[in-house]
Design a protein around this motif. Structure first.
Motif, PDB file in Angstrom:
ATOM      1  N   SER A   1       0.846  -1.202   0.000  1.00 24.62           N
ATOM      2  CA  SER A   1       0.000   0.000   0.000  1.00 24.62           C
ATOM      3  C   SER A   1       0.876   1.245   0.000  1.00 24.62           C
ATOM      4  O   SER A   1       2.048   1.190  -0.331  1.00 24.62           O
TER       5      SER A   1
ATOM      6  N   ILE B   1      -8.087   7.013   0.145  1.00 24.23           N
ATOM      7  CA  ILE B   1      -8.067   5.559   0.219  1.00 24.23           C
ATOM      8  C   ILE B   1      -6.759   4.977  -0.303  1.00 24.23           C
ATOM      9  O   ILE B   1      -6.351   3.868   0.078  1.00 24.23           O
ATOM     10  N   TRP B   2      -6.041   5.736  -1.159  1.00 23.08           N
ATOM     11  CA  TRP B   2      -4.790   5.229  -1.709  1.00 23.08           C
ATOM     12  C   TRP B   2      -3.624   5.356  -0.741  1.00 23.08           C
ATOM     13  O   TRP B   2      -2.481   5.087  -1.086  1.00 23.08           O
TER      14      TRP B   2
ATOM     15  N   TYR C   1      -3.965   3.319   1.690  1.00 28.53           N
ATOM     16  CA  TYR C   1      -4.081   1.931   2.135  1.00 28.53           C
ATOM     17  C   TYR C   1      -4.197   0.903   1.012  1.00 28.53           C
ATOM     18  O   TYR C   1      -3.773  -0.233   1.161  1.00 28.53           O
ATOM     19  N   ARG C   2      -4.797   1.266  -0.086  1.00 29.46           N
ATOM     20  CA  ARG C   2      -5.154   0.286  -1.112  1.00 29.46           C
ATOM     21  C   ARG C   2      -3.923  -0.148  -1.913  1.00 29.46           C
ATOM     22  O   ARG C   2      -3.012   0.633  -2.158  1.00 29.46           O
TER      23      ARG C   2
END
Length: 254
Positions: free
Chosen positions: A8, A229-230, A232-233
């Motif tokens: 991530s 969110i990026w 973590y993703r």
């Protein structure tokens, strides 16, 4: 590296690439490679950008390029947070807020040993500077007039999963640093020449420096820009190809 390691922190890494290039490009990397006592110190306090840190170190010949293939894989020392288990890395970070204190200590230690001309550069996130220990370190640096210390702030305005200002609003950031008696510059954080010029300008002064680098989290990966969110993703096959295709197009235009 992130795709192959199924890792991530895409957003965190893409916002600091130019900052890291400017930092390592402004010092004598041979001294870092040789671990000389009078080497400059670069401490990446924003430990989430380990992939960009290791890639930059390899770019400057500090790490072997082939070690990057092991990033975030089983038994690799190149984990998702910056670690001093990796050769030539000064300090383990990712427990945010600690790197600045260590960097200030390094600056004082170098000066006390007669190496005050060697710079200590540290990179922090704008969410990270909400930690009180950072401001204590800056007060100490200003009091000691550690003009060999420079802190660069990745001012991407996203703190993990939301806007930084919604967690703790520190604007106007430049005024706060000025109030601590620091030598402050504000630059485009995606311009290596601007960052490098700011580092050089602060070196000529007599106070510790702070460079506010205005950046975009997930820079140059369109689906990741400004998207919390990026943090973590990890990348799917399809999104990896989309990201690489866009980066290749940018490279062809330059």
């Amino acid at each position: 590296m992130l795709y192959e390691g199924r890792a991530s922190h895409l957003g965190s890494n893409m916002s600091v690439v130019e900052m890291l290039i400017a930092m390592f490009g402004s010092v004598d990397c041979e001294k870092i490679k040789n671990q000389d006592a009078d080497r400059p110190r670069i401490i990446v306090s924003k430990g989430h950008c380990a992939a960009a840190t290791y890639a930059t170190m390899a770019h400057f010949g500090i790490l072997p390029m082939e070690t990057l293939d092991s990033y975030h894989k089983d038994s690799s020392l190149l984990a998702g947070h910056v670690s001093h288990a990796v050769d030539k890395v000064e300090h383990s970070t990712g427990a945010l807020g600690h790197g600045v204190n260590v960097a200030v200590g390094c600056a004082l230690g170098l000066r006390s040993r007669g190496f005050g001309d060697q710079q200590v550069l540290t990179l922090v996130g704008d969410g990270e500077i909400q930690d009180g220990s950072i401001w204590e370190a800056l007060m100490f640096a200003a009091h000691q007039k550690l003009n060999n210390f420079i802190m660069l702030v990745d001012n991407n305005r996203i703190s993990s999963i939301t806007k930084t200002e919604e967690v703790i609003n520190l604007t106007p950031l430049k005024d706060r640093f000025n109030g601590f008696g620091l030598n402050v510059r504000e630059v485009d954080g995606h311009s290596v020449p601007e960052i490098a010029a700011a580092i050089e300008s602060i070196r000529e002064g007599d106070a510790p420096g702070v460079i506010i680098c205005n950046t975009v989290k997930g820079k140059d990966v369109p689906f990741a820009e400004w998207e919390p969110i990026w943090h973590y993703r990890s990348l799917s096959d399809e999104l990896y190809q989309e990201a690489i295709s866009h980066l290749n197009q940018l490279g062809a235009q330059q």
